[in-house]
Design a protein around this motif. Structure first.
Motif, mmCIF file in Angstrom:
data_model
loop_
_atom_site.group_PDB
_atom_site.id
_atom_site.type_symbol
_atom_site.label_atom_id
_atom_site.label_comp_id
_atom_site.label_asym_id
_atom_site.label_seq_id
_atom_site.Cartn_x
_atom_site.Cartn_y
_atom_site.Cartn_z
ATOM 1 N N LEU A 1 0.838 -1.201 0.000
ATOM 2 C CA LEU A 1 0.000 0.000 0.000
ATOM 3 C C LEU A 1 0.870 1.247 0.000
ATOM 4 C CD1 LEU A 1 -2.617 -1.079 2.698
ATOM 5 C CD2 LEU A 1 -3.047 -0.891 0.235
ATOM 6 N N ASP A 2 0.410 2.273 -0.719
ATOM 7 C CA ASP A 2 1.134 3.539 -0.760
ATOM 8 C C ASP A 2 0.617 4.525 0.279
ATOM 9 O OD1 ASP A 2 2.970 3.372 -3.210
ATOM 10 O OD2 ASP A 2 1.057 2.668 -4.014
ATOM 11 N N ILE A 3 -0.657 4.402 0.639
ATOM 12 C CA ILE A 3 -1.266 5.358 1.566
ATOM 13 C C ILE A 3 -2.531 4.742 2.145
ATOM 14 C CG2 ILE A 3 -2.705 6.511 -0.177
ATOM 15 C CD1 ILE A 3 -0.782 8.404 2.551
ATOM 16 N N ILE A 4 -2.875 5.121 3.356
ATOM 17 C CA ILE A 4 -4.169 4.775 3.948
ATOM 18 C C ILE A 4 -4.919 6.078 4.173
ATOM 19 C CG2 ILE A 4 -5.385 3.746 5.909
ATOM 20 C CD1 ILE A 4 -2.928 1.997 6.399
ATOM 21 N N ILE A 5 -6.126 6.158 3.644
ATOM 22 C CA ILE A 5 -6.969 7.337 3.838
ATOM 23 C C ILE A 5 -8.194 6.899 4.625
ATOM 24 C CG2 ILE A 5 -8.246 9.208 2.731
ATOM 25 C CD1 ILE A 5 -6.401 8.887 0.313
ATOM 26 N N SER A 6 -8.378 7.497 5.785
ATOM 27 C CA SER A 6 -9.442 7.075 6.687
ATOM 28 C C SER A 6 -10.422 8.206 6.955
ATOM 29 C CB SER A 6 -8.838 6.608 8.020
ATOM 30 O OG SER A 6 -9.853 6.360 8.980
ATOM 31 N N SER A 7 -11.681 7.833 7.074
ATOM 32 C CA SER A 7 -12.648 8.746 7.673
ATOM 33 C C SER A 7 -12.069 9.251 8.982
ATOM 34 C CB SER A 7 -13.958 7.992 7.933
ATOM 35 O OG SER A 7 -14.708 8.588 8.970
ATOM 36 N N SER A 8 -12.326 10.508 9.286
ATOM 37 C CA SER A 8 -11.793 11.090 10.520
ATOM 38 C C SER A 8 -12.548 10.648 11.771
ATOM 39 C CB SER A 8 -11.801 12.618 10.411
ATOM 40 O OG SER A 8 -13.097 13.094 10.125
#
Length: 208
Positions: free
Chosen positions: A48-55
């Protein structure tokens, strides 16, 4: 090729209590944490290059547990928070069904006609999350991105990628806690190769 790995947060205390959460929050249960850890193990071989999460806390905690000791950045994103369901947030679902039967029916059966009391319509949610996912696709073109979000948001994104109408939003695979969805994006072609998969649950006796 861009690859999005989309998942829902782990089981929460309010899930167990049968409460609508929306943009309010409750903590992950012990089981919810285990679900997230198992998904992280499942993704061990994915670079994975990045994890984007709901805040929202429940989603961000899930992202942390999936990440584990991997050297991956987690970005909190307000636009990936769950649908704002106004006055229903924090209420017992069975009680909502009793005091607002018509709107409750619309929520699950005709989302295109649902009128919230102080929250978002499904149309407003659709605009919010689809615009954000397109930004993510543009920024991280050619990358592998894990998105940690919520059940209604996931069904909305699937509806969008499959070019379905909002009224058909609930037609399809239920988004269980930490279920895995994978979509490959090559220019204008978007193709799901996995939806709602929970095979990483196989070592858990009981999940929900």
């Amino acid at each position: 090729m861009t690859v999005l790995y989309l998942t829902r947060h782990g089981q929460t205390e309010w899930n167990l209590e049968g409460r609508f959460q929306g943009q309010k929050d409750s903590k992950l249960t012990e089981l919810g944490e285990q679900q997230a850890i198992l998904l992280g193990e499942r993704l061990d071989d994915v670079e994975l290059d990045i994890i984007i999460s709901s805040s929202s806390g429940r989603a961000y905690r899930t992202a942390e547990l999936i990440k584990g000791r991997k050297n991956i950045e987690i970005l909190a994103n307000d636009q990936l928070k769950e649908m704002n369901i106004g006055d229903w947030e924090g209420q017992i679902i069975k009680e909502i069904e009793e005091h607002s039967p018509d709107e409750y029916h619309c929520f699950w059966n005709r989302p295109d006609l649902f009128k919230p009391c102080g929250g978002e319509t499904f149309g407003q949610l659709y605009e919010r999350v689809t615009q954000e996912i397109e930004k993510i696709i543009k920024i991280y073109k050619g990358k592998k991105v894990l998105v940690v979000t919520h059940g209604v948001v996931l069904r909305t994104l699937i509806t969008y990628f499959e070019n379905k109408d909002i009224k058909d939003l609930w037609n399809g695979t239920y988004m269980n806690s930490t279920c895995l969805n994978i979509i490959e994006i090559n220019n204008n072609e978007r193709r799901f190769i996995l939806q709602g998969d929970i095979s990483h649950w196989e070592n858990i006796v009981s999940c929900s």
